[in-house]
Design an enzyme around this catalytic site. Sequence first.
Site, PDB file in Angstrom:
ATOM      1  N   ASP A 165      12.236 -58.872-102.611  1.00  0.00           N
ATOM      2  CA  ASP A 165      13.174 -57.409-102.544  1.00  0.00           C
ATOM      3  C   ASP A 165      13.785 -57.122-103.877  1.00  0.00           C
ATOM      4  OD1 ASP A 165      12.295 -57.882 -99.783  1.00  0.00           O
ATOM      5  OD2 ASP A 165      14.174 -57.639 -99.238  1.00  0.00           O
ATOM      6  N   CYS A 183      17.599 -62.201 -97.621  1.00  0.00           N
ATOM      7  CA  CYS A 183      16.273 -62.317 -97.424  1.00  0.00           C
ATOM      8  C   CYS A 183      15.666 -63.384 -98.286  1.00  0.00           C
ATOM      9  CB  CYS A 183      15.689 -60.902 -97.989  1.00  0.00           C
ATOM     10  SG  CYS A 183      16.157 -59.529 -96.889  1.00  0.00           S
ATOM     11  N   LYS A 200       8.280 -55.217 -95.292  1.00  0.00           N
ATOM     12  CA  LYS A 200       8.979 -55.774 -93.888  1.00  0.00           C
ATOM     13  C   LYS A 200       9.990 -54.864 -93.625  1.00  0.00           C
ATOM     14  CE  LYS A 200      12.028 -58.589 -96.721  1.00  0.00           C
ATOM     15  NZ  LYS A 200      13.233 -57.740 -96.240  1.00  0.00           N
TER      16      LYS A 200
HETATM   17  C1  VGL Z   1      18.497 -57.639 -97.411  1.00  0.00           C
HETATM   18  C2  VGL Z   1      20.271 -57.046 -95.916  1.00  0.00           C
HETATM   19  C3  VGL Z   1      19.589 -56.204 -95.423  1.00  0.00           C
HETATM   20  C4  VGL Z   1      18.070 -58.432 -98.457  1.00  0.00           C
HETATM   21  C5  VGL Z   1      17.650 -56.641 -96.639  1.00  0.00           C
HETATM   22  O1  VGL Z   1      17.023 -58.114 -99.041  1.00  0.00           O
HETATM   23  O2  VGL Z   1      18.547 -59.497 -98.545  1.00  0.00           O
HETATM   24  N1  VGL Z   1      19.622 -57.810 -97.000  1.00  0.00           N
HETATM   25  N2  VGL Z   1      18.186 -55.895 -95.831  1.00  0.00           N
END
Ligand code: VGL
Length: 209
Positions: free
Chosen positions: A8, A153, A108
Amino acid sequence: MKCLLLIDIQNGFCSDGNLAVPNGEDIVPIANRLIAEGKYDLVVASKDWHPADHGSFASQHPGRKPFEMGTLSGKPQMLWPDHCVQGTPDAEFHPGLNVAGIDHVQRKGENRDVDSYSAFRDNDQSALTGLSDYLKRAGIGTLDICGLATDYCVKASALDAKAMLPAVSVRFVADASRGIDAGGVEAAMKEMAAAGVRIITSKDVFAGE
Ligand code: VGL
Ligand code: ZN
C-alpha cells in the site's frame, strides 16, 4: 526465489493523503533501492482499493467519526476516513515509486462488507485475494515485506504470509515501513517476531542476507 512485497505505498497513506501515515513517503526511496538493488526475482505491490461506500469508512456510519471503533458485518471495526477510493488519486501509488520495477499488483479491500488489511485475504479470513496461490506458483522461498502501515496492513500481510506459506521464510524490512501509531508499531513488531517473522533492515538486504 526471492520476492519483495510492497504494501500500500499509495498517496492515501502519505502526507496529504486521506489516511496519512506520519512520514509515509520517507520509505519511497528505500523501496526504490530495494527494487533496484535487492536482487529480487519478483516484486509484488498491493493496493488498498475501496469502493466509495466501503463499510470501513466512518462516513458510512451516521454520527460516527474516523478513528472510533464501530462494527462492520457484526464485527468490531476501526472506522477510517474515506481513503484509497478506486480510481481516485488517493488510491494511486506514490508518484516517486518505481512502478516500472513492479511485476504484479494485488488489489484488496474491494468488498464493502469486510475490511482487508492483509494482501492475502479479507479480515474475516474467508475470501482470498489470490496472492498466496500466485506466490506458491512462482515458487518463492523468501518473502520480504515492507510498506504502509506497519501496524495494520503490513502486519496483517506478514502474519498471513507465515500462516498461508509455511515453507517460506518471511522477513519484515523495518526501515522501509512506517506505522500509524508508535505504540501500535512496537506491538506489531512483537507480534510479527512471535509468529516467526524475521525483523531486518534494508542494509541486511543490500549486504546479501
Ligand atoms: C490500511 C487502514 C485501513 C493500511 C488500509 O494500508 O495499513 N490501514 N486501510
Ligand atoms: Zn483501507
